[in-house]
Write an enzyme that holds these catalytic residues in place. Sequence first.
Site, PDB file in Angstrom:
ATOM      1  NE  ARG A  80      -4.272  -1.442   0.217  1.00  0.00           N
ATOM      2  CZ  ARG A  80      -4.456  -2.532  -0.509  1.00  0.00           C
ATOM      3  NH1 ARG A  80      -3.492  -2.920  -1.348  1.00  0.00           N
ATOM      4  NH2 ARG A  80      -5.557  -3.237  -0.416  1.00  0.00           N
ATOM      5  CG  HIS A 121      -3.051  -1.233  -7.001  1.00  0.00           C
ATOM      6  ND1 HIS A 121      -3.532  -0.512  -5.934  1.00  0.00           N
ATOM      7  CD2 HIS A 121      -2.989  -2.520  -6.579  1.00  0.00           C
ATOM      8  CE1 HIS A 121      -3.743  -1.328  -4.908  1.00  0.00           C
ATOM      9  NE2 HIS A 121      -3.425  -2.559  -5.284  1.00  0.00           N
ATOM     10  CD  GLU A 152      -3.381   2.702  -5.991  1.00  0.00           C
ATOM     11  OE1 GLU A 152      -4.149   1.766  -6.252  1.00  0.00           O
ATOM     12  OE2 GLU A 152      -2.302   2.539  -5.396  1.00  0.00           O
TER      13      GLU A 152
END
Length: 333
Positions: free
Chosen positions: A245, A295, A274
């Site tokens: 993350r 991602h 993000e």
Amino acid sequence: MARKKPLVVVTRKLPDKIETRMRELFDARLNVEDVPLTQAQLADAMASADVLVPAITDRIDTRIIEAAGPNLKLIANFGNGVDHIDVTAAIERGITITNTPGVLTEDTADMTMALILAVPRRLTEGASLIIRDEGVWPGWSPTWMLGHRIWGKRLGIIGMGRIGQAVARRAKAFGLQIHYHNRHPLPAQIEDDLEATYWDSLDQMLARMDIISVNCPHTPATFHLLSARRLKLVKRDAYIVNTARGEVIDEHALIRMIETGELAGAGLDVFEREPAVSPKLLKLARQGKVVLLPHMGSATVEARIDTGEKVIVNIRAFMDGHRPPDRVVPSML
């Protein structure tokens, strides 16, 4: 009389196989356009659903949970991480939370290993040169596009759960020396198999590693775990890889240190804000100092189907009056 099917609201487009099965089993409201729900639409879904199936793009905070209707008793998350859900507030409201552990392990570990290779060996930089120059390549040279060997280097893994261990297995095969920091050391047998060295002190491990891989979840305890202070402990010629993350790293500090040469580079599949990506990171990517991916660590057909199947199992278990196999409780976070 047949029992009424539960209303299951799915917030994002899922693989056709999973959506078809959900339609067979539940009164499933699907998002066929795959447009992320607004907070207002998410609140409406919470008000009407028996079960909500959200994804990482859905921010389910206290305000959204307060909008839940009396029938909403389960949030069956499509994915392992639940940092986008206020788990404590949901449980206090009487809502059960489930996730999908284990299904992303091998794919995410593959992508982590790909970045461990790509950054020191300048893989994307070399590939883009051929594309950018339309195939005009002068040929091999002893001093052109020199990267750095990874064999024999020290890899420090932050978070030695399923994914961290899978990364360690791959990295060991590539000749890296395995080091790790975790809340607790692994069982001795696993440590021996991986030939892994445990560091109780993250600070001490960071100062000695050549490559650092972030594989821990984002929780309040791990927010900016790699802070500006800790990043300054890392060797100037070291690389950082993050497929976990973005919030685990102070991205602003990371960028500044790569810009000034205090870090050699980074491979990032996730970002702190993000889906926004810092223009400074894009500039560093053009300079060949970082590798950026959108991602996609778990983006395989197999992983998405396995995730959907776990969601269905959790919903069916809950609706049948059983404890879902992947229930999330605050003590796990």
